[in-house]
Structure formats: C-alpha cells, structure tokens
Design a protein around this motif. Sequence first.
Motif, PDB file in Angstrom:
ATOM      1  N   ARG A  13      -6.543  -1.988   2.750  1.00 54.71           N
ATOM      2  CA  ARG A  13      -6.436  -3.334   3.305  1.00 54.71           C
ATOM      3  C   ARG A  13      -4.978  -3.481   4.233  1.00 54.71           C
ATOM      4  N   GLU A  15      -3.850  -6.826   6.754  1.00 59.54           N
ATOM      5  CA  GLU A  15      -4.433  -7.906   7.807  1.00 59.54           C
ATOM      6  C   GLU A  15      -3.887  -7.504   9.109  1.00 59.54           C
ATOM      7  N   LYS A  16      -2.798  -7.545   8.881  1.00 55.04           N
ATOM      8  CA  LYS A  16      -2.007  -7.267  10.589  1.00 55.04           C
ATOM      9  C   LYS A  16      -0.996  -5.909  11.542  1.00 55.04           C
ATOM     10  N   ASP A 166       3.111  -7.907   4.375  1.00 55.81           N
ATOM     11  CA  ASP A 166       1.350  -7.292   4.736  1.00 55.81           C
ATOM     12  C   ASP A 166       1.223  -7.495   2.840  1.00 55.81           C
ATOM     13  N   GLY A 168      -1.702  -6.834   2.150  1.00 54.29           N
ATOM     14  CA  GLY A 168      -3.184  -5.792   1.275  1.00 54.29           C
ATOM     15  C   GLY A 168      -1.694  -4.297   1.669  1.00 54.29           C
TER      16      GLY A 168
END
Length: 291
Positions: A13, A15-16, A166, A168
Amino acid sequence: MFYHDKRTQYKVRVEKPNPAFARMLQQAIGGIEGEMRVCLQYLFQAWNSRGPAKYRDMLLDTGTEEIAHIEMLATAVALNLEGAPLSVAEAAIKQDGVVGAVLGGMNPRSFLSAGLGALAVDAEGVPFSGAYVVGSGNLMADMYTNVAAESTGRALATRLWEITDDPGMKDMLSFMIARDTMHQQQWLAVIEELGGAKGLPIPNSFPQSQEHEKFSYAFISPGIKEAAETPAGRWTHGPSIDGKGEFHVLKAEPYGDEPKLGPPVPEGHAQKEQMTVTDSLLGNIKDTLGI
C-alpha cells in the motif's frame, strides 16, 4: 510447474505516490542487489542441482518466493507512479530537454515504455543482466554466494526503508527485510550442514596435494619498501580456518620470467616497425621453439 495466487505475498500500500521513490525501488527489482537476481539465481541453482533432492527442493521454494517479491515491488512501483501521469506528460512536453527533472526523478521510460509501471531495470534504467546470476554446480560455493546476495539485498532494503516516510512502504520493506534475514540464516544453515569450515577449501573434491602448497595459506604482502609493515590480523598467523594449514606471511617477489612475445602476425596488420624481428628476439623465439 508454478502456480499463482492473485493476492500478493504481503500487503502493498502507498499512501502518497512518489515517482522518485518508484525509481529507487527499481534497484530492488532489476539491480545487482535486487530480487530478479536472487530469484533467477536460486531457480537456476535448483534446476541444475545434482545430489540430495532436499537442497534442490529448498532452492525451488525460495526462488519461487522471490517471484512474489518481484510482484510486490512491481506493484509498489506502479502505485507510486499513480496520480502523476497527465501533469507529468504535459510538463515534459513543455520543458524541452529536461524530461528527467520534470518527472521529479522518475525514469521517463516508466511512463513512455511501461505506462506508469515497473521495468526489468535498475534505478538508473540499466537493464537487468543475467551476468548477475551465479550457479556454479558446487553447492557450498553457491551457498556462500547466496549469503552475499541476501546481505547486499538486505542492505539495499534497509536503505530504502530509511529513505521513505510512507507508512505502507515502510511496512512492506520491513517484511522484505525480515525475509532477507531468514534467507541469510537458511543458506548459512546449509553451509553448517555441509560441514562449515571443514568443507573448505571449495571445491573440497580437488586434492590439495596438487596445489603449490607453499602458497595455500600464505598472505602475500606486496609492500614496496623492505620495511613496509604487513597488516597484522587473523589471516597472517595461527591455524587456518579450515584447520588444514598455518597462516603465514610471504613478501611479494616475482616467481615468473619477463614476458617475451613473438612478433605480430602479418594478418594482424600491425606497423612495419613492430614486425621487425631483432637478433635478440629471434634468439628468444628459437629458444622457445627449441631450434
């Protein structure tokens, strides 16, 4: 035969999205320290394995796991590139000659050739090379090579972990770092099972009596000055690691002769002056040929 599950081995994953980090992740895919290297290395070692089947089976299992790691990293690259394409492409068109800078550190080919996806290249865009893959047919030699591969791979993963903020990506990399830890231990366990240091030198099937044994455990010190100190360490004195000799120091000296080559062959088209055979050179050639 291989099977595929649609789910990744561990969650991926982002996020940004970060195109620059996507490029860095490429090193973990197609770089010399990357997952493509260990994946193919373990699989080729397995496919070429001769001897106890358990080692082949273990290599197949681990090589197959590394395919899953490539999948995770490729997914991470794609997710880090999402959200940037149109603005990046428009800016790249307007900024002549500065595509790399406009893409914020992203490899332009990630967009131009892969449509915002991963490639079989390293962080600099250099294609993956099969020359990185080692499979010698000697199980012990391969295990030491595998330890080194997992060590450099883990070093790379820890550096990527430090670079990203990040959550993730940190989580995914933490998983991969843990797997590198296990794989280092795994290969070392095989080395231990094969006798550890007692299995040295590699290959141990070659009789050491056929070596020039004077040099088998000698640290050669090529200090220019007679008084040059030899660096003292475990490798300069005491019993060798395999217990089959004693470490000692030899000051470097030439054991061979000065190389003397014959004249160039006419077909090689060197300069005429190079092809002139002097009396001394002619004598050397005759001596070599026994004329």
